[in-house]
Design a protein around this motif. Structure first.
Motif, PDB file in Angstrom:
ATOM      1  N   PRO A  62      38.701  26.244   6.583  1.00 11.26           N
ATOM      2  CA  PRO A  62      37.994  26.164   7.725  1.00 11.26           C
ATOM      3  C   PRO A  62      36.735  24.922   8.082  1.00 11.26           C
ATOM      4  O   PRO A  62      36.650  24.724   6.759  1.00 11.26           O
ATOM      5  CB  PRO A  62      37.109  27.599   7.733  1.00 11.26           C
ATOM      6  CG  PRO A  62      37.503  27.384   5.559  1.00 11.26           C
ATOM      7  CD  PRO A  62      39.018  26.833   5.485  1.00 11.26           C
ATOM      8  N   VAL A  63      36.823  24.940   9.149  1.00 10.43           N
ATOM      9  CA  VAL A  63      35.338  23.715   9.583  1.00 10.43           C
ATOM     10  C   VAL A  63      34.437  24.263  10.112  1.00 10.43           C
ATOM     11  O   VAL A  63      35.327  24.549  11.427  1.00 10.43           O
ATOM     12  CB  VAL A  63      36.089  22.045   9.637  1.00 10.43           C
ATOM     13  CG1 VAL A  63      37.427  22.292  10.843  1.00 10.43           C
ATOM     14  CG2 VAL A  63      35.054  21.297  10.192  1.00 10.43           C
ATOM     15  N   ASP A  64      32.920  23.885  10.062  1.00  6.63           N
ATOM     16  CA  ASP A  64      32.217  23.934  11.417  1.00  6.63           C
ATOM     17  C   ASP A  64      32.493  22.694  12.378  1.00  6.63           C
ATOM     18  O   ASP A  64      32.259  21.787  11.991  1.00  6.63           O
ATOM     19  CB  ASP A  64      31.378  25.208  10.669  1.00  6.63           C
ATOM     20  CG  ASP A  64      30.154  23.887   9.885  1.00  6.63           C
ATOM     21  OD1 ASP A  64      30.334  22.647  10.480  1.00  6.63           O
ATOM     22  OD2 ASP A  64      29.302  24.217   8.565  1.00  6.63           O
TER      23      ASP A  64
ATOM     24  N   ARG B 217      29.922  21.168  12.634  1.00  8.13           N
ATOM     25  CA  ARG B 217      29.007  20.080  11.756  1.00  8.13           C
ATOM     26  C   ARG B 217      29.188  18.903  10.926  1.00  8.13           C
ATOM     27  O   ARG B 217      28.760  18.627   9.989  1.00  8.13           O
ATOM     28  CB  ARG B 217      27.482  20.478  10.659  1.00  8.13           C
ATOM     29  CG  ARG B 217      26.667  21.834  12.188  1.00  8.13           C
ATOM     30  CD  ARG B 217      25.076  22.447  11.676  1.00  8.13           C
ATOM     31  NE  ARG B 217      25.895  22.736  10.199  1.00  8.13           N
ATOM     32  CZ  ARG B 217      25.466  22.264   8.812  1.00  8.13           C
ATOM     33  NH1 ARG B 217      24.188  21.305   8.871  1.00  8.13           N
ATOM     34  NH2 ARG B 217      25.284  23.080   7.986  1.00  8.13           N
ATOM     35  N   ALA B 218      30.594  19.719  10.331  1.00  6.03           N
ATOM     36  CA  ALA B 218      31.611  18.870  10.012  1.00  6.03           C
ATOM     37  C   ALA B 218      31.459  17.518   9.851  1.00  6.03           C
ATOM     38  O   ALA B 218      32.069  17.253  11.044  1.00  6.03           O
ATOM     39  CB  ALA B 218      32.732  19.788   9.877  1.00  6.03           C
ATOM     40  N   VAL B 219      31.831  16.591   9.114  1.00  9.92           N
ATOM     41  CA  VAL B 219      32.239  14.871   9.174  1.00  9.92           C
ATOM     42  C   VAL B 219      32.723  14.492   7.962  1.00  9.92           C
ATOM     43  O   VAL B 219      32.425  14.685   6.893  1.00  9.92           O
ATOM     44  CB  VAL B 219      30.605  14.232   9.813  1.00  9.92           C
ATOM     45  CG1 VAL B 219      29.991  14.792  11.113  1.00  9.92           C
ATOM     46  CG2 VAL B 219      29.739  14.522   8.559  1.00  9.92           C
ATOM     47  N   GLY B 220      33.457  13.894   7.939  1.00  9.90           N
ATOM     48  CA  GLY B 220      34.023  12.895   6.694  1.00  9.90           C
ATOM     49  C   GLY B 220      33.354  11.691   6.498  1.00  9.90           C
ATOM     50  O   GLY B 220      32.278  11.334   6.969  1.00  9.90           O
TER      51      GLY B 220
ATOM     52  N   PHE C 102      24.392  17.145   8.849  1.00 12.07           N
ATOM     53  CA  PHE C 102      26.016  18.263   8.726  1.00 12.07           C
ATOM     54  C   PHE C 102      26.530  18.227   7.438  1.00 12.07           C
ATOM     55  O   PHE C 102      26.146  18.123   6.156  1.00 12.07           O
ATOM     56  CB  PHE C 102      26.383  16.837   9.020  1.00 12.07           C
ATOM     57  CG  PHE C 102      25.736  16.099  10.149  1.00 12.07           C
ATOM     58  CD1 PHE C 102      26.405  16.232  11.853  1.00 12.07           C
ATOM     59  CD2 PHE C 102      24.860  14.656  10.844  1.00 12.07           C
ATOM     60  CE1 PHE C 102      26.135  15.408  12.406  1.00 12.07           C
ATOM     61  CE2 PHE C 102      24.829  13.929  11.966  1.00 12.07           C
ATOM     62  CZ  PHE C 102      24.871  14.336  12.651  1.00 12.07           C
ATOM     63  N   ALA C 103      27.705  18.942   7.416  1.00 13.24           N
ATOM     64  CA  ALA C 103      28.693  19.689   6.360  1.00 13.24           C
ATOM     65  C   ALA C 103      29.585  18.361   6.202  1.00 13.24           C
ATOM     66  O   ALA C 103      30.078  18.001   6.835  1.00 13.24           O
ATOM     67  CB  ALA C 103      29.266  20.444   6.779  1.00 13.24           C
ATOM     68  N   ASP C 104      28.949  17.725   5.083  1.00 11.44           N
ATOM     69  CA  ASP C 104      29.929  16.093   4.429  1.00 11.44           C
ATOM     70  C   ASP C 104      30.815  16.556   3.940  1.00 11.44           C
ATOM     71  O   ASP C 104      31.305  17.947   2.838  1.00 11.44           O
ATOM     72  CB  ASP C 104      29.629  15.674   3.874  1.00 11.44           C
ATOM     73  CG  ASP C 104      29.330  14.742   3.193  1.00 11.44           C
ATOM     74  OD1 ASP C 104      30.367  13.733   4.164  1.00 11.44           O
ATOM     75  OD2 ASP C 104      28.556  13.620   3.101  1.00 11.44           O
ATOM     76  N   HIS C 105      31.981  16.524   4.343  1.00  9.73           N
ATOM     77  CA  HIS C 105      33.648  16.297   3.303  1.00  9.73           C
ATOM     78  C   HIS C 105      33.779  15.262   3.136  1.00  9.73           C
ATOM     79  O   HIS C 105      33.653  14.259   3.822  1.00  9.73           O
ATOM     80  CB  HIS C 105      33.850  16.776   4.726  1.00  9.73           C
ATOM     81  CG  HIS C 105      34.228  17.858   4.898  1.00  9.73           C
ATOM     82  ND1 HIS C 105      34.641  19.629   4.506  1.00  9.73           N
ATOM     83  CD2 HIS C 105      33.066  18.977   5.668  1.00  9.73           C
ATOM     84  CE1 HIS C 105      33.979  20.388   5.118  1.00  9.73           C
ATOM     85  NE2 HIS C 105      33.433  19.911   5.503  1.00  9.73           N
ATOM     86  N   ASN C 106      34.432  15.385   1.421  1.00 12.48           N
ATOM     87  CA  ASN C 106      35.006  13.711   1.085  1.00 12.48           C
ATOM     88  C   ASN C 106      36.273  13.679   1.469  1.00 12.48           C
ATOM     89  O   ASN C 106      37.245  14.534   1.071  1.00 12.48           O
ATOM     90  CB  ASN C 106      34.669  14.087  -0.501  1.00 12.48           C
ATOM     91  CG  ASN C 106      34.925  12.827  -1.409  1.00 12.48           C
ATOM     92  OD1 ASN C 106      35.311  12.257  -1.007  1.00 12.48           O
ATOM     93  ND2 ASN C 106      34.613  12.293  -2.086  1.00 12.48           N
TER      94      ASN C 106
ATOM     95  N   PRO D 212      34.520  19.907   1.288  1.00 13.14           N
ATOM     96  CA  PRO D 212      33.678  20.000   1.248  1.00 13.14           C
ATOM     97  C   PRO D 212      32.723  18.937  -0.294  1.00 13.14           C
ATOM     98  O   PRO D 212      33.206  19.568  -1.241  1.00 13.14           O
ATOM     99  CB  PRO D 212      32.994  21.560   1.626  1.00 13.14           C
ATOM    100  CG  PRO D 212      34.598  22.227   1.608  1.00 13.14           C
ATOM    101  CD  PRO D 212      35.474  21.101   1.243  1.00 13.14           C
ATOM    102  N   ASP D 213      31.399  18.539   1.072  1.00 12.52           N
ATOM    103  CA  ASP D 213      30.783  18.065  -0.343  1.00 12.52           C
ATOM    104  C   ASP D 213      29.428  17.666  -0.107  1.00 12.52           C
ATOM    105  O   ASP D 213      28.738  16.815  -0.144  1.00 12.52           O
ATOM    106  CB  ASP D 213      31.559  17.320  -0.258  1.00 12.52           C
ATOM    107  CG  ASP D 213      31.049  15.213  -1.871  1.00 12.52           C
ATOM    108  OD1 ASP D 213      30.988  16.511  -2.818  1.00 12.52           O
ATOM    109  OD2 ASP D 213      31.620  14.685  -1.447  1.00 12.52           O
ATOM    110  N   GLY D 214      28.777  19.408   0.073  1.00 17.54           N
ATOM    111  CA  GLY D 214      27.528  19.235  -0.003  1.00 17.54           C
ATOM    112  C   GLY D 214      27.361  19.251   1.354  1.00 17.54           C
ATOM    113  O   GLY D 214      27.848  18.734   2.579  1.00 17.54           O
TER     114      GLY D 214
END
Length: 166
Positions: free
Chosen positions: A45-47, A49-52, A72-76, A83-85
């Protein structure tokens, strides 16, 4: 890739040890993560605000007023877009940046990751990234012409230099 609302629609990562690709399908990121241990499916799942890892490009779309922040929701991406905070982007006051082709007035936009890592980019009024500080004095300056020659093997560069000798 990002859409007009700054939602990450797809992303990829390719480095020694792993390759990952995702694309947004509704409220999920779907793709694959290939490592030396094999392929793993990504379906998380991703909202909105999610970014890589390419999140820094959003800095060019920030409102350039000192003190403006976005989170933003940081993704590694190196870990299969796990998810990474939180990631925060903060705009600083306008400064003059001296570059080889002249001086530019730009705003520093600082990305702060939850793990404490920071990336500072300077964005001008035309929404151009004029410089980025990758840390340790490693400043990237987008160049107006191709810099492809920088990636040639050393032997080819030495030969090219030798060819220039009279």
């Amino acid at each position: 890739m990002f859409d007009a609302d700054d939602r990450m629609t797809s992303g990829s990562y390719d480095a020694p040890g792993g390759v990952a690709t995702v694309e947004r399908r509704g409220e999920r990121w779907v793709g694959t993560h290939r490592t030396s241990d094999g392929d793993m499916a990504i379906d998380r799942p991703v909202d909105d605000r999610a970014v890589g890892g390419m999140s820094f490009v959003i800095a060019t779309r920030m409102l350039l007023e000192e003190g403006v922040t976005r989170t933003f929701a940081d993704h590694n991406d190196g870990r299969g877009f796990a998810p990474d905070g939180e990631l925060m982007m903060r705009v600083g006051g306008a400064v003059t940046v001296a570059l080889p082709e002249g001086e530019f007035v730009a705003h520093p936009v600082t990305l702060v990751r939850q793990n404490g890592g920071e990336l500072v980019m300077w964005v001008d009024a035309d929404a151009r990234l004029v410089q980025a500080d990758w840390g340790g004095g490693n400043h990237m300056i987008p160049h107006p012409t191709s810099t492809e020659h920088l990636f040639q093997p050393t032997v080819a560069i030495e030969q090219s230099v030798h060819d220039l000798d009279p």
